[in-house]
Design a protein around this motif. Structure first.
Motif: not given
Length: 135
Positions: A33, A39-40, A72, A75-80, A118
């Motif tokens: 990703q 990621v979103r 963010d 969390g659209s760019r990093t997932g968090f 993770n």
């Protein structure tokens, strides 16, 4: 029968993904990703501010200080969905007109949730070095 190692198989699948002009996101076999594949879905309301400060320490070398803050929000760019800061210090050295060497020590922090390793840590240290040949 010849079986490819997992790494070679992944590289082959990634190469196929890069060559596919109709690709609209990562393939299931390549769970990578990045900003190219958020990621979103939807509007990404993140924002960031960045500072670079360089000090000449020799005729062909600079001390580099970099600070960055990113929010963010969803969390659209990093997932968090969290705020991040990054602080690094490094040296940019030109031993000649063609080569640049840039060692760097970097510290990253996620403020609201653990976003590194993770999702188990809020901090990480990274040491890296770039060796650049200009042509």
């Amino acid at each position: 029968m010849h079986v490819l190692p997992a790494r070679a198989t992944l590289k082959k699948k990634f190469s196929r993904a890069v060559e596919d002009e109709n690709m609209d996101g990562p393939m299931p076999e390549v769970p990578f990703q990045s900003g190219s594949f958020p990621v979103r879905d939807g509007y990404a309301s993140e924002w960031a501010i960045l500072n670079y400060t360089l000090f000449r320490i020799a005729p062909a070398a600079f001390l580099t200080v970099r600070n960055e803050y990113m929010n963010d929000r969803v969390g659209s760019r990093t997932g968090f969905a969290t705020q991040y800061s990054e602080h690094s210090i490094g040296i940019t050295w030109w031993p000649n007109k063609i080569v640049t060497v840039r060692p760097e020590l970097r510290f990253d922090h996620s403020y609201d949730v653990p976003a590194f390793n993770n999702g188990t840590r809020q901090n990480q240290f990274v040491f890296s070095t770039d060796f650049i040949i200009h042509f």
